[in-house]
Design an enzyme around this catalytic site. Structure first.
Site, PDB file in Angstrom:
ATOM      1  N   LYS A 181      -5.788  76.242 -16.590  1.00 11.85           N
ATOM      2  CA  LYS A 181      -7.046  76.320 -17.327  1.00 11.85           C
ATOM      3  C   LYS A 181      -8.230  76.553 -16.395  1.00 11.85           C
ATOM      4  CE  LYS A 181     -10.240  73.640 -20.173  1.00 11.85           C
ATOM      5  NZ  LYS A 181     -10.507  72.357 -20.868  1.00 11.85           N
ATOM      6  N   SER A 220     -11.987  73.583 -25.361  1.00 11.21           N
ATOM      7  CA  SER A 220     -12.307  74.593 -24.356  1.00 11.21           C
ATOM      8  C   SER A 220     -11.094  75.212 -23.672  1.00 11.21           C
ATOM      9  CB  SER A 220     -13.207  73.974 -23.285  1.00 11.21           C
ATOM     10  OG  SER A 220     -12.540  72.885 -22.644  1.00 11.21           O
ATOM     11  N   SER A 275     -10.255  69.274 -26.504  1.00 11.12           N
ATOM     12  CA  SER A 275     -10.177  70.591 -25.868  1.00 11.12           C
ATOM     13  C   SER A 275      -8.767  71.125 -25.681  1.00 11.12           C
ATOM     14  CB  SER A 275     -10.879  70.564 -24.503  1.00 11.12           C
ATOM     15  OG  SER A 275     -12.261  70.428 -24.674  1.00 11.12           O
TER      16      SER A 275
END
Length: 364
Positions: free
Chosen positions: A59, A116, A140
């Site tokens: 990520k 996210s 997220s």
């Protein structure tokens, strides 16, 4: 006569992942960086380690330096690229941004994939990688997992190292299934021991709204249908036990803003911790929708908090997962959230495997 061999069947696992990224990512925008030379160079040695060269994504731009990524590499995983996250100044938006533009939901390009960990969820959903790292400070991992139709796990807060000084964010993983996420816990979590399959039916409490959230009726209906299927299959036994929490929005924002000692934050956290402790003393599993809404457009969610059902467990620290529950009528995936007692991450993953085994598989 034998069937002709496809062009990707002769490729190594890493080469197949890179081929799919090159072919699919221009339309999806899941990656901000791809590392073909480094990945192919790592693969031969990695094949002799436990993960045998499993290609995975990390990520964001700092993902390769995370504790989880380092542990996966040491076990023979091969990082192939870094996935997209929201750009600067877009604190409320849940799409990612990369060189191909914004990240789109692989089921409906006019909708956000959530965030996210946006690109990580898309990369897994589209089959570019089987596993991707994430982090979860308010939902997220679980929100994009729900909206992209994949499995996502937020670990118990503090169980794994995290750079988040507020204590809200914890490491997580996205995978095609709970079974596919098992290598993450096995090789990232110190002292991991694979638990036995849980005895069925699993006692569980179902809460549509946790006592405060405004949930889209169609999302609620999809999740309730999944829960009813679990009951009918003998996987889950629902227990009559309330789960009425206080809305954590203000407390979460106070903690994120560096003011965890405000009277509201202290009172909300104490009340919710007490209520969750009572619940998990009675049953091992809490079921809820993962999000109160379906994926919104790229213009943003407006006044609605897509994290309304997830961030309570960032405040409390409980491990939580989202797995595919079905689809709304407009073709958007819906997630079922599973929450368990603190520190029972391995048991939660085993529970998720049992639950997903009783639900229809999600087509790629």
């Amino acid at each position: 006569m034998t069937e002709a061999t496809g062009p990707t069947e002769t490729l190594t696992a890493v080469a197949q992942a890179l081929e799919r990224i090159g072919r699919l990512d221009p339309g999806l925008g899941a990656f901000i960086e791809v590392w073909p030379a480094e990945a192919l160079a790592r693969e031969p040695a990695a094949r002799h380690l436990p993960l045998r060269g499993l290609p995975f994504a990390v990520k964001g731009p700092a993902g390769i330096r995370s504790y989880a990524a380092r542990r996966l590499i040491a076990a023979g995983g091969v990082p192939v690229g870094a996935t997209s996250v929201p750009g600067p100044g877009t604190y409320w938006q849940t799409w990612g941004q990369g060189p191909h533009g914004r990240t789109v939901n692989p089921w409906r390009a006019d909708r956000t994939p959530g965030g996210s960990s946006a690109g990580s969820a898309v990369a897994v959903a589209a089959g570019m990688v089987e596993l991707a790292t994430g982090s979860d400070g308010a939902g997220s991992v679980r929100v994009p997992a729900a909206w992209c139709g994949v499995f996502g796990l937020k670990t118990t807060n503090g169980l794994l190292p995290s750079p988040d000084r507020t204590g809200l964010a914890s490491a997580g993983v996205l995978a095609r299934s709970a079974a596919g996420a098992e290598p993450f816990l096995r090789h990232v979590l110190e002292g991991y021991e694979e638990p036995a399959a849980p005895p069925l039916p699993l006692p569980a409490v179902y809460s549509e709204d946790l006592g405060y959230a405004d949930v889209d009726p169609e999302v609620a209906a999809v999740v309730r249908a999944a829960v009813d299927r679990l009951v009918a299959s003998g996987t889950v036994r629902l227990v009559e036990h309330g789960c009425e929490l206080l809305d954590p929005a203000g407390a979460w924002q106070a903690v994120r803003g560096g003011a965890p000692g405000t009277p509201e934050a202290v009172a909300v956290r104490r009340a919710n911790d007490d209520r969750l402790a009572a619940l998990f003393a009675a049953v091992p599993l809490l079921l809820t929708p993962a999000t109160p809404n379906r994926p919104h457009g790229h213009e943003g969610p407006g006044e609605l908090y897509s994290t309304a059902l997830t961030w309570a467990f960032n405040l409390s620290g409980h491990p939580a997962a989202s797995l595919p529950a079905g689809f709304t009528g407009d073709g958007c995936p819906v997630g079922l959230q599973l929450v368990a007692a603190r520190g029972t991450d391995a048991r939660l993953l085993a529970t998720a495997r049992a639950v997903e085994g009783a639900l229809p598989p999600v087509r790629r």
